[in-house]
Design an enzyme around this catalytic site. Structure first.
Site, PDB file in Angstrom:
ATOM      1  N   SER A   1       7.115   2.240   4.841  1.00 13.74           N
ATOM      2  CA  SER A   1       8.494   2.074   5.304  1.00 13.74           C
ATOM      3  C   SER A   1       8.722   2.715   6.668  1.00 13.74           C
ATOM      4  CB  SER A   1       9.469   2.688   4.290  1.00 13.74           C
ATOM      5  OG  SER A   1       9.432   1.995   3.071  1.00 13.74           O
TER       6      SER A   1
ATOM      7  N   GLN B   1       1.577   7.179   1.437  1.00 15.34           N
ATOM      8  CA  GLN B   1       1.448   5.789   1.846  1.00 15.34           C
ATOM      9  C   GLN B   1       2.421   5.532   2.994  1.00 15.34           C
ATOM     10  OE1 GLN B   1       2.358   2.821  -1.222  1.00 15.34           O
ATOM     11  NE2 GLN B   1       0.450   1.793  -0.731  1.00 15.34           N
ATOM     12  N   GLY B   2       1.903   5.207   4.169  1.00 14.55           N
ATOM     13  CA  GLY B   2       2.736   4.981   5.341  1.00 14.55           C
ATOM     14  C   GLY B   2       3.134   3.527   5.465  1.00 14.55           C
TER      15      GLY B   2
ATOM     16  N   GLU C   1      -3.922  -0.740 -13.364  1.00 14.96           N
ATOM     17  CA  GLU C   1      -2.852  -0.248 -14.231  1.00 14.96           C
ATOM     18  C   GLU C   1      -1.983  -1.434 -14.603  1.00 14.96           C
ATOM     19  OE1 GLU C   1      -0.535   2.428 -16.315  1.00 14.96           O
ATOM     20  OE2 GLU C   1      -2.295   3.003 -15.190  1.00 14.96           O
TER      21      GLU C   1
ATOM     22  N   SER D   1       6.674   9.338   0.397  1.00  8.79           N
ATOM     23  CA  SER D   1       6.574  10.248  -0.749  1.00  8.79           C
ATOM     24  C   SER D   1       5.449  11.257  -0.524  1.00  8.79           C
ATOM     25  CB  SER D   1       6.312   9.465  -2.036  1.00  8.79           C
ATOM     26  OG  SER D   1       7.367   8.569  -2.303  1.00  8.79           O
TER      27      SER D   1
END
Length: 385
Positions: A132, A129-130, A247, A164
């Protein structure tokens, strides 16, 4: 709060435990302890994720048409409790499953859903996931990575950091600025980017505990098809804040995880002596262990209040944010206590790793400062800053 489980939830729990008892091996549990940092362990986890998905247990909260079970909130709660207690590794694509997939389900085309979701849950493709950037962490709206339209493509330039699994990823859910001359929340677009695209450079980041779980990613004139937009153009903020999150009982992992860690610590201390005196016979040690045990019980209450709010149509965000802060601080204190009691001479092992990695708990997944702001507004009713 009402957490009595109806018969169908207990049947769900039994089916899960039966499958795990027959399939979960020590090799898988061991690989999960290090999040698959070594190549061999990473492949073990990838194969495990595929097996779990094929059995229908990979993303139980997802709708059935995308490979899930459409699990109810109470079924999700049972799932989170049991998989944590049995030390089942979290999926390699845990960010993808919990964060990216709901956005694809809501905003993606049918072709995108059919292509990406089954491969994501099996870990056939690894996702990152881009979000930060060096100057845009918790304040996502300050991001500067640009995407300029050029014919049928966007041309992307910029940098992301603390991504991550960025160095292992096949795909990236990338947030870019496509309109610089509007309020910062309104000029952001979400793109689905193939990480093999020319112009992408990935550099693993080695953290305090010696692990390389994160990466910094550079985009240099990377061409991305305009068809790869996820959601509306300049509507990336809306995509980023999607809380479809199927979730809805994941908070159970917070207290269950710390309960396991405290249990492990007491086990490790049982035979540990200092100057011939058993550590667990020391009243001061017992008091410190007891204090943490009480805080974990309090955390369980907070988490269940959040889940109860979800069940009864209330506001779950405030108590969930508070729970995250309590979890982070208790986790740091537990790791510090373990290191203190076992002694600084322990230079290897899980508690040394936990002591070092725990420093990130008050940052990852929402900083304590941000969560306290949410708690102030949503729980205490204070005015927005």
């Amino acid at each position: 709060m009402d957490f009595s489980y109806p018969p169908e939830v207990e049947q769900f729990r039994k089916e899960l435990l039966d499958w795990l008892s027959a399939n979960l091996t020590e090799d898988v549990v061991s690989a999960g302890r290090t999040r698959g940092r070594e190549p061999h362990a990473f492949e073990i986890l990838r194969q495990w994720d595929a097996a779990v998905a094929d059995a229908g247990w990979g993303a139980v909260s997802w709708p059935r048409e995308y490979g899930g079970r459409g699990a109810t909130v109470l079924e999700q709660l049972a799932y989170a409790e049991e998989t944590t207690r049995m030390r089942v590794p979290v999926p390699l694509n845990v960010i993808g499953i919990n964060n990216i997939a709901p956005a694809i389900m809501q905003y993606g085309t049918e072709a995108q859903r059919r292509e990406f979701l089954p491969r994501m849950v099996r870990a056939d493709d690894i996702w990152c996931q881009g979000m930060s950037e060096p100057d845009a962490g918790s304040d996502l709206a300050s991001l500067r990575t640009r995407a300029t339209r050029d014919g049928n493509d966007f041309v992307v330039n910029g940098q992301k950091i603390w991504t991550s699994l960025g160095h292992r990823a096949d795909w990236c859910q990338l947030y870019v600025r496509t309109e610089p001359d509007v309020p910062k929340h309104k000029g952001i677009t979400c793109l689905i980017v193939d990480m093999a695209s020319p112009g992408i450079e990935v550099r693993p980041l080695v953290t305090l505990n010696g692990a390389a779980d994160f990466a910094e990613v550079f985009f240099n004139d990377v061409r991305v098809s305009a068809d790869a937009v996820l959601g509306p153009l300049n509507g990336g903020w809306q995509v980023a804040t999607t809380t479809l999150s199927h979730e809805r009982a994941g908070a159970a992992r917070l207290y269950a995880q710390l309960q396991l860690q405290l249990q492990d610590l007491v086990t490790d201390l049982a035979e540990h002596e200092v100057h011939g005196i058993t550590v667990l016979s020391n009243p001061s040690t017992l008091r410190r262990l007891g204090e943490i045990a009480v805080r974990i019980d309090y955390l369980e209450l907070l988490c269940k209040r959040s889940i109860s709010a979800t069940l009864h149509g209330g506001d779950a965000l405030g108590s969930a944010s508070l729970a995250k802060s309590v979890w982070a601080e208790a986790g740091q204190d537990l790791a510090s206590l373990a290191y203190d009691l076992l002694g600084p001479g322990q230079t290897t092992g899980r508690w040394t790793d936990q002591r070092l990695s725990s420093r990130s708990l008050t940052i990852a997944g929402g900083t304590t400062q941000i969560n306290k702001g949410i708690t102030a507004v949503r729980v205490l009713g204070l005015p927005r800053p």
